[in-house]
Design a protein around this motif. Structure first.
Motif, PDB file in Angstrom:
ATOM      1  N   ASP A 107       0.843  -1.190   0.000  1.00 45.21           N
ATOM      2  CA  ASP A 107       0.000   0.000   0.000  1.00 45.21           C
ATOM      3  C   ASP A 107       0.882   1.245   0.000  1.00 45.21           C
ATOM      4  N   GLY A 108       0.276   2.402   0.051  1.00 42.99           N
ATOM      5  CA  GLY A 108       1.005   3.666   0.021  1.00 42.99           C
ATOM      6  C   GLY A 108       1.906   3.897   1.221  1.00 42.99           C
ATOM      7  N   MET A 109       1.696   3.154   2.280  1.00 40.69           N
ATOM      8  CA  MET A 109       2.510   3.288   3.491  1.00 40.69           C
ATOM      9  C   MET A 109       3.636   2.251   3.542  1.00 40.69           C
ATOM     10  N   GLY A 110       3.735   1.406   2.505  1.00 37.88           N
ATOM     11  CA  GLY A 110       4.777   0.387   2.463  1.00 37.88           C
ATOM     12  C   GLY A 110       4.393  -0.932   3.104  1.00 37.88           C
ATOM     13  N   GLU A 111       3.152  -1.041   3.557  1.00 37.83           N
ATOM     14  CA  GLU A 111       2.670  -2.288   4.160  1.00 37.83           C
ATOM     15  C   GLU A 111       2.458  -3.334   3.068  1.00 37.83           C
ATOM     16  N   THR A 112       2.914  -4.559   3.314  1.00 37.24           N
ATOM     17  CA  THR A 112       2.702  -5.643   2.364  1.00 37.24           C
ATOM     18  C   THR A 112       1.236  -6.032   2.373  1.00 37.24           C
ATOM     19  N   ILE A 113       0.641  -6.015   1.184  1.00 35.87           N
ATOM     20  CA  ILE A 113      -0.756  -6.428   1.011  1.00 35.87           C
ATOM     21  C   ILE A 113      -0.814  -7.433  -0.131  1.00 35.87           C
ATOM     22  N   GLY A 114      -1.995  -7.956  -0.346  1.00 32.60           N
ATOM     23  CA  GLY A 114      -2.169  -8.962  -1.385  1.00 32.60           C
ATOM     24  C   GLY A 114      -2.260  -8.376  -2.778  1.00 32.60           C
ATOM     25  N   LEU A 115      -2.142  -9.272  -3.739  1.00 34.86           N
ATOM     26  CA  LEU A 115      -2.278  -8.923  -5.149  1.00 34.86           C
ATOM     27  C   LEU A 115      -3.743  -8.726  -5.504  1.00 34.86           C
ATOM     28  N   ASN A 116      -4.007  -7.857  -6.479  1.00 33.38           N
ATOM     29  CA  ASN A 116      -5.367  -7.754  -6.998  1.00 33.38           C
ATOM     30  C   ASN A 116      -5.463  -8.567  -8.291  1.00 33.38           C
ATOM     31  N   VAL A 117      -6.633  -8.668  -8.849  1.00 30.61           N
ATOM     32  CA  VAL A 117      -6.859  -9.492 -10.038  1.00 30.61           C
ATOM     33  C   VAL A 117      -6.002  -9.020 -11.206  1.00 30.61           C
ATOM     34  N   ASP A 118      -5.900  -7.708 -11.420  1.00 29.89           N
ATOM     35  CA  ASP A 118      -5.085  -7.182 -12.521  1.00 29.89           C
ATOM     36  C   ASP A 118      -3.614  -7.572 -12.356  1.00 29.89           C
ATOM     37  N   GLN A 119      -3.119  -7.523 -11.138  1.00 32.73           N
ATOM     38  CA  GLN A 119      -1.734  -7.899 -10.890  1.00 32.73           C
ATOM     39  C   GLN A 119      -1.503  -9.390 -11.123  1.00 32.73           C
TER      40      GLN A 119
END
Length: 143
Positions: A107-119
């Motif tokens: 995310d914009g804060m550098g937190e690891t998040i999951g992939l979205n469908v486009d990714q």
């Protein structure tokens, strides 16, 4: 290894929540596994999947590829698909990737998040275009 398919997507609300927490682990034998993780608790999952200390490589489209920081010293197996994805961003002279890799986003804060469908679709396209295969994303995860 955790059971990545323990959580099933049962509704559109669940699907939205799950997509914020989806990672893909790609092994050197070209097997790919969908993983679900809790945002804010990604380090242990990443470290476990790559087998040691983690290093992040930003490969564009908001996608992060996590590798074992010591993959050469530990003499891990060559990962042709991950190397192809790496080369598609940095060129063929950039080196190669050994061992398991994990794809996530941040995310914009550098937190690891999951992939979205486009990714996820972008990764599949790169894998097909560069290496000539599309990793098996398992039938239990339906996009």
């Amino acid at each position: 290894m955790s059971e990545p398919y323990a959580k099933m997507i049962t509704s559109s609300t669940d699907r939205t929540e799950m997509l914020n927490q989806v990672a893909i682990t790609l092994q050197p034998n070209d097997e790919a596994f969908v993983e679900f993780f809790d945002v804010g608790k990604s380090y242990d999952m990443l470290s476990d999947r790559v087998g040691g200390m983690i290093e992040c490589v930003h490969i564009g489209e908001g996608i992060d590829m996590w590798v074992n920081e010591n993959f050469i010293q530990e003499q891990l197996d060559y990962n042709a698909t991950a190397s192809g994805i790496y080369w598609s961003v940095f060129g063929f002279n950039a080196g190669f990737i050994l061992g398991n890799v994990v794809f996530t986003s941040s995310d914009g804060m550098g937190e690891t998040i999951g992939l979205n469908v486009d990714q996820i679709n972008h990764l599949k396209k790169i894998a097909f275009d560069i290496v000539g295969i599309v990793p098996d994303l398992r039938e239990s995860y339906v996009l």
